[in-house]
Design a protein around this motif. Sequence first.
Motif, PDB file in Angstrom:
ATOM      1  N   VAL A 195       0.909  -1.182  -0.014  1.00 59.32           N
ATOM      2  CA  VAL A 195      -0.256   0.183  -0.232  1.00 59.32           C
ATOM      3  C   VAL A 195       0.952   1.196   0.073  1.00 59.32           C
ATOM      4  O   VAL A 195       1.866   1.302   0.682  1.00 59.32           O
ATOM      5  N   GLY A 196       0.453   2.074  -0.717  1.00 60.49           N
ATOM      6  CA  GLY A 196       1.177   3.635  -0.592  1.00 60.49           C
ATOM      7  C   GLY A 196       0.118   4.443  -0.429  1.00 60.49           C
ATOM      8  O   GLY A 196      -1.202   4.498  -1.018  1.00 60.49           O
ATOM      9  N   VAL A 197       0.566   5.598   0.163  1.00 62.62           N
ATOM     10  CA  VAL A 197      -0.400   6.904   0.413  1.00 62.62           C
ATOM     11  C   VAL A 197       0.432   8.137   0.185  1.00 62.62           C
ATOM     12  O   VAL A 197       1.383   8.329   0.627  1.00 62.62           O
ATOM     13  N   ALA A 198      -0.248   8.979  -0.679  1.00 59.50           N
ATOM     14  CA  ALA A 198       0.129  10.303  -1.055  1.00 59.50           C
ATOM     15  C   ALA A 198      -0.626  11.393  -0.298  1.00 59.50           C
ATOM     16  O   ALA A 198      -2.032  11.087  -0.578  1.00 59.50           O
ATOM     17  N   ALA A 199      -0.204  12.221   0.699  1.00 57.96           N
ATOM     18  CA  ALA A 199      -1.270  13.052   1.241  1.00 57.96           C
ATOM     19  C   ALA A 199      -0.642  14.363   1.129  1.00 57.96           C
ATOM     20  O   ALA A 199       0.451  14.620   1.178  1.00 57.96           O
ATOM     21  N   LEU A 200      -1.763  15.173   0.967  1.00 60.90           N
ATOM     22  CA  LEU A 200      -1.268  16.581   0.838  1.00 60.90           C
ATOM     23  C   LEU A 200      -2.128  17.497   1.790  1.00 60.90           C
ATOM     24  O   LEU A 200      -3.360  17.230   1.532  1.00 60.90           O
ATOM     25  N   VAL A 201      -1.811  18.363   2.683  1.00 49.65           N
ATOM     26  CA  VAL A 201      -2.767  19.130   3.619  1.00 49.65           C
ATOM     27  C   VAL A 201      -2.208  20.558   3.709  1.00 49.65           C
ATOM     28  O   VAL A 201      -0.764  20.791   3.742  1.00 49.65           O
ATOM     29  N   ALA A 202      -3.178  21.464   3.397  1.00 53.42           N
ATOM     30  CA  ALA A 202      -2.789  23.005   3.760  1.00 53.42           C
ATOM     31  C   ALA A 202      -3.562  23.273   5.120  1.00 53.42           C
ATOM     32  O   ALA A 202      -4.521  22.853   5.278  1.00 53.42           O
ATOM     33  N   ALA A 212      -5.736  16.679   0.176  1.00 53.28           N
ATOM     34  CA  ALA A 212      -5.641  15.777  -0.928  1.00 53.28           C
ATOM     35  C   ALA A 212      -4.957  14.382  -0.581  1.00 53.28           C
ATOM     36  O   ALA A 212      -3.868  14.513  -0.173  1.00 53.28           O
ATOM     37  N   VAL A 213      -5.687  13.295  -0.650  1.00 49.01           N
ATOM     38  CA  VAL A 213      -5.251  12.113  -0.299  1.00 49.01           C
ATOM     39  C   VAL A 213      -5.575  10.977  -1.370  1.00 49.01           C
ATOM     40  O   VAL A 213      -6.415  10.896  -2.033  1.00 49.01           O
ATOM     41  N   ALA A 214      -4.315  10.258  -1.771  1.00 48.58           N
ATOM     42  CA  ALA A 214      -4.496   9.228  -2.688  1.00 48.58           C
ATOM     43  C   ALA A 214      -3.657   7.973  -2.188  1.00 48.58           C
ATOM     44  O   ALA A 214      -2.854   8.314  -1.449  1.00 48.58           O
ATOM     45  N   ALA A 215      -4.138   7.053  -2.729  1.00 45.16           N
ATOM     46  CA  ALA A 215      -3.494   5.766  -2.223  1.00 45.16           C
ATOM     47  C   ALA A 215      -3.331   4.611  -3.290  1.00 45.16           C
ATOM     48  O   ALA A 215      -4.133   4.785  -4.520  1.00 45.16           O
ATOM     49  N   SER A 216      -2.486   4.082  -3.154  1.00 48.54           N
ATOM     50  CA  SER A 216      -2.018   2.598  -4.352  1.00 48.54           C
ATOM     51  C   SER A 216      -2.003   1.627  -3.710  1.00 48.54           C
ATOM     52  O   SER A 216      -2.210   1.473  -2.602  1.00 48.54           O
ATOM     53  N   GLY A 217      -2.449   0.458  -4.395  1.00 45.41           N
ATOM     54  CA  GLY A 217      -2.518  -0.729  -3.938  1.00 45.41           C
ATOM     55  C   GLY A 217      -3.802  -1.268  -3.357  1.00 45.41           C
ATOM     56  O   GLY A 217      -3.695  -2.323  -2.711  1.00 45.41           O
ATOM     57  N   VAL A 218      -4.615  -0.345  -3.436  1.00 45.32           N
ATOM     58  CA  VAL A 218      -5.962  -0.827  -2.557  1.00 45.32           C
ATOM     59  C   VAL A 218      -7.066  -1.014  -3.594  1.00 45.32           C
ATOM     60  O   VAL A 218      -8.295  -1.123  -3.173  1.00 45.32           O
ATOM     61  N   ALA A 219      -6.856  -0.757  -4.859  1.00 42.02           N
ATOM     62  CA  ALA A 219      -8.039  -0.753  -5.866  1.00 42.02           C
ATOM     63  C   ALA A 219      -7.161  -1.118  -6.876  1.00 42.02           C
ATOM     64  O   ALA A 219      -6.064  -0.924  -7.334  1.00 42.02           O
ATOM     65  N   ARG A 271      -4.546   1.638   6.799  1.00 40.43           N
ATOM     66  CA  ARG A 271      -4.715   2.634   8.031  1.00 40.43           C
ATOM     67  C   ARG A 271      -3.609   3.095   8.415  1.00 40.43           C
ATOM     68  O   ARG A 271      -3.450   4.212   8.820  1.00 40.43           O
ATOM     69  N   VAL A 272      -2.613   2.077   8.795  1.00 40.75           N
ATOM     70  CA  VAL A 272      -1.244   2.738   9.294  1.00 40.75           C
ATOM     71  C   VAL A 272      -0.573   3.876   8.241  1.00 40.75           C
ATOM     72  O   VAL A 272      -0.089   4.785   8.682  1.00 40.75           O
ATOM     73  N   CYS A 273      -0.626   3.435   6.942  1.00 41.90           N
ATOM     74  CA  CYS A 273       0.053   4.347   6.155  1.00 41.90           C
ATOM     75  C   CYS A 273      -0.772   5.744   6.117  1.00 41.90           C
ATOM     76  O   CYS A 273      -0.201   6.752   5.891  1.00 41.90           O
ATOM     77  N   LEU A 274      -2.202   5.598   6.115  1.00 45.54           N
ATOM     78  CA  LEU A 274      -2.736   6.863   5.885  1.00 45.54           C
ATOM     79  C   LEU A 274      -2.737   7.636   7.223  1.00 45.54           C
ATOM     80  O   LEU A 274      -2.458   9.091   7.256  1.00 45.54           O
ATOM     81  N   ARG A 275      -2.633   7.027   8.361  1.00 47.30           N
ATOM     82  CA  ARG A 275      -2.484   7.654   9.790  1.00 47.30           C
ATOM     83  C   ARG A 275      -0.967   8.455   9.412  1.00 47.30           C
ATOM     84  O   ARG A 275      -0.962   9.599   9.969  1.00 47.30           O
ATOM     85  N   GLU A 276       0.146   7.784   9.340  1.00 47.98           N
ATOM     86  CA  GLU A 276       1.444   8.287   9.217  1.00 47.98           C
ATOM     87  C   GLU A 276       1.561   9.465   8.221  1.00 47.98           C
ATOM     88  O   GLU A 276       2.120  10.511   8.317  1.00 47.98           O
TER      89      GLU A 276
END
Lengths: 289, 819
Positions: A195-202, A212-219, A271-276
């Motif tokens: 799983v990979g997570v790309a997260a952007l927060v302002a 903006a949150v995107a994930a790989s490996g989950v779909a 969950r872990v990747c998203l949280r981090e």
Amino acid sequence: MKPPPFTYSVPTTVADAVALLVEHAEEEPRVLAGGQSLVPLMNFRLAQPGHLVDLRRVTGLDTLRLDGDHLVVGAMVRQATAERSPEVALAAPLLAEALGHVAHPPVRHSGTVVGSIAHADPAAELPAVALALDAEMTVVGPQGERRIPAGEFFLGPFTTALAPEEILTEVRLPRFPGGHAFVEFARTHGNFAVVGVAALVAVEDGRVSRAAVAASGVAPTPVRLAAAEEALVGMTGDDTAVEAAVDAATAGLDPAGDVHASAATRTDIARVCLREGIGRALRRAEDRR
Amino acid sequence: MTAVERPAPPPVRTHKEDRRWVGKSIRKVEDPKFLRGRGGYVADLVRPGTLHAAVLRSPMPHARILSIETAAAEAAPGVHLVVTGAQAAELTGPLPDFGPDPTKHTWRCLAVDKVRYVGEGVAVVVADDRYLAEDALQLIEVEYDPLPPVTDPEAALRPGAALLHEALESNCAYDRQFTFGDVARDFAEADVVVRDRLRWHRSGGQPLETVGAIADFDPATEKLTVHTNSLSFTSYMFMAAGALGIPMNKFDVHQVPAGGSFGSKLFVTKPTVIAGMCSRILGRPVVYLEDRVDNMSNCDHHGSDRVYDVELAVMRDGTLRSITIDTIDDYGAYIQFGVGHHGNALAQVTGPYTIGSVQYRVRAALTNKNQQGAYRGFGSEVNNWMLEQVVDKAARELGMDAAEIRRRNFIPPEAFPYFIPSGNVYDSGDYATVLEKALELGEYDRWRAEQARLREEGRYIGIGLISAQERSVFSATEFWFWFDEPNAPVTSSPESVTLGVDATGTITATLYSCAFWGNSPETMVAQLVAEEFDCDPHSVSIIYHGLSGGLPATGPGGSRTTVMLAGAVEGASAKIKAKARRAAAHLMEVDPEDLEWAEGGFQVRGVPDQRKGLDEIAAMLHMFKHSFPEDLESGLEESKVYDHPYTTMPAPDRSDLGVFYPFMGNACHVPVVEVDVATGEVRILAYAAVHDCGTLVNPRSLAGHIVGGTAQGIGTALYEEFVYDDEGQLVTSSFLDYSIPTAMEVPELRIGHVETPSPYTPHGIKGGGEGGRMMAPAALNAAVNDALAPLGVRVTELPMTPDRLRAAIREAGAAPGRG
């Protein structure tokens, strides 16, 4: 593990490259950039193109430049070049962080940023980055140039909105004014991520103004996790808010299991990747203010 | 029970104490050629004009072959030959098979009537190059009639399961229960019986260069010359010649460096037979070099794949009395080495402990998978893991410390030679010293404190502690004592060396088996020769003799090579020195008995200036025949065929298996891990390994073995698995899905050595080639269990993937770590 026969051309202009794709249309031609995904698939004979159009000598495709608020990455920009580029560090630090997770340095010296996006492996890092950043895909075909938003680009595993005779010549990544993070979980260093997570927060005035949150490996494709974004916007970004966003994001996930992780474990890992990832992006956003 | 009468052990040796070269970490003799890319692997030796073979692999796990259409492939560009399995069966015999009943589970170079696993070869194409050969493979049309896939070893043994080999009338290739000692009494007297069910999934050695053979048949002489990286030479290669139907004296094999074996190239004859068959038809050289998918799916060297039901009889004070072991081993579609892997287990079945009796049942299940072969440990590593798991479970149930229960049961140093219940002997050992050194090196007490501190922070740290055996130098008996009436009760497993001192006094050693497979045979021999002749080891030249005209040699395997080469070097050196002594005595006109060997020559006892150096003696022997008595022949070259130094026969009723693996090392590993309970990931924080392999020949090369073996053990424990799905498809057929640890996953090891010499081998050497992998899976499982103990989770299945750990943690009801 040897590829079937194919013919090969090395054009010097995009127009010629497109013309070659048209000329060889019957042979199921493929565009070759860094070759780090396509060539192994050919060696396994999972891909059997009859003709390859190599972009390596096409003038102008190795440019990496800032165009106003956009970082423009040409089709032949190697991953290692982008990883070390000051422009990337400034305008798209999410891309730089993600590139550090792409395979190993020897692969990144040959592989290209755009090639990885065009390849659209659902487990790959860079498609998720493009999706999180709302990138624009510049595509050139027989009818000329068009732009495809990242949200409309990824259609399925290894399948994109590119027509067979079109070439993805550049990817335009808008600057995101905030914090970023790319987090992934892989079985071993340099291997494909589970799983990979790309997260952007302002953050503005102590509250999340944009996420903006995107994930790989989950779909079957990289996915934007709109529920997580909505859960974050307007919140202060404390642990409770992050946890709510993680819950919102994973509630909508229905990943397939494979040899590396069952659906349940994949969701646990997401969950872990998203949280981090969200947490780190938030901290960076707060540091930037 | 009557006491077993055993032959007396061999005489106890006195070892030289002032060793000059044995024990030194000299630079490895082999390194310069490998570091310069001049090792000469199979792919390096392919000359222009050589034709290339590629094998069509079955996509079906289990199916009848109804028809094969090859016309299109034969007509394809650059194709010289297409051979189907049925045609190959006319041209070649079955492959060498030490299994229980080879006529009922016949194994051939290509499948004939049915395919039995995904990847099994059904036809071979020979073309101008490998690309064209693979193109032609795509043109072969095979019509299959699918049969139900058999993928689970326990289900395979149930009535009604589809049969792999109809002639066998069962998927159970072997089933026997052995009882050693009074198991019933020991269990009746036990305070506690600890029960366990354990599962070890298959993995395998992953070489850099796959297995290959270049075969060159000369129609003029009808001689077939093969270059191959398979291991095990001269003594058993007549079986490959037999499969090819070529007279042994027309069959020559030249060794090629292994390029990574770890067991997986042990006696691999299939590529030799395929390439040899094609070369004989075409009269041209043909190379068959597996690609990665060939190797992973069709190498015939997958590792152990076992289910265990175990019971351990224990007293309240921690004394281990007896153990019953019931194991089903999933051998895959064929069973080339029989259940020899369980001989390895029985060589050290009771570990370093004074367990008094053993019941051992093994059932060999046949399934639709690539067959087992050899992988570093050869099944002993699985026994080590099983035993240490159940001992740890006993300690938990008794509330004892892991170190304490082991100390209480160690065979004491004064008890050697010690016969274990199966009949094998342990020659020497000092297990408590190894344990204490490992606890110190691994900072056991500090980590226990750290573990408690970090637990307060919500982190799960685990410390593993295992003490286990490291058998070395197998005897041939372990391949046949399984049967009351064995087909071939072979007892020879020799190794040979020829030493030549030329007219200038420099020394050349000729070896007859392995080229290079990791134990640095050239370095070992150079050091041993230097020790004998007081020369610089780097001045010794090493050459490899091919099969034709070679002396008997068994080849590497079972950590035997260094000990066996040491015996051969010692024997050949003694012969050289005896001749040189006579020659020197004659030249100096003294009695040979008045001479002593000193500083590279013979001198009159106590008179160092009356001497002849070996170079002077050699020059005279080579060039001045008439200066010597008639019966002293010219030259100075001698050979030694060294046979296994300590083998005894099994009892007729197999209540005792005799001595078959006598040189017994021991090790203690202490890894520290952290388990991320939210993802199931295991990270290794520290790792200490202390080994006792008897007298060290080269500490640095042994440390290399320990590091490499431990890295593979980490793979077995955490990452590596050949996964066949329920449909029989191999879903890990390349490194994309078969995960192996990289340098990033393998920690720096703290390595310690204890040296308890063997009383029966030259210098007291024991083998040490496999120890790392024999220990690491058990040690890491212990560490993970220690980490997860607070959650009530105990892992009983390897590899401990994130998926398996998460499933166990979820099942235990532990919430995924929140924030």
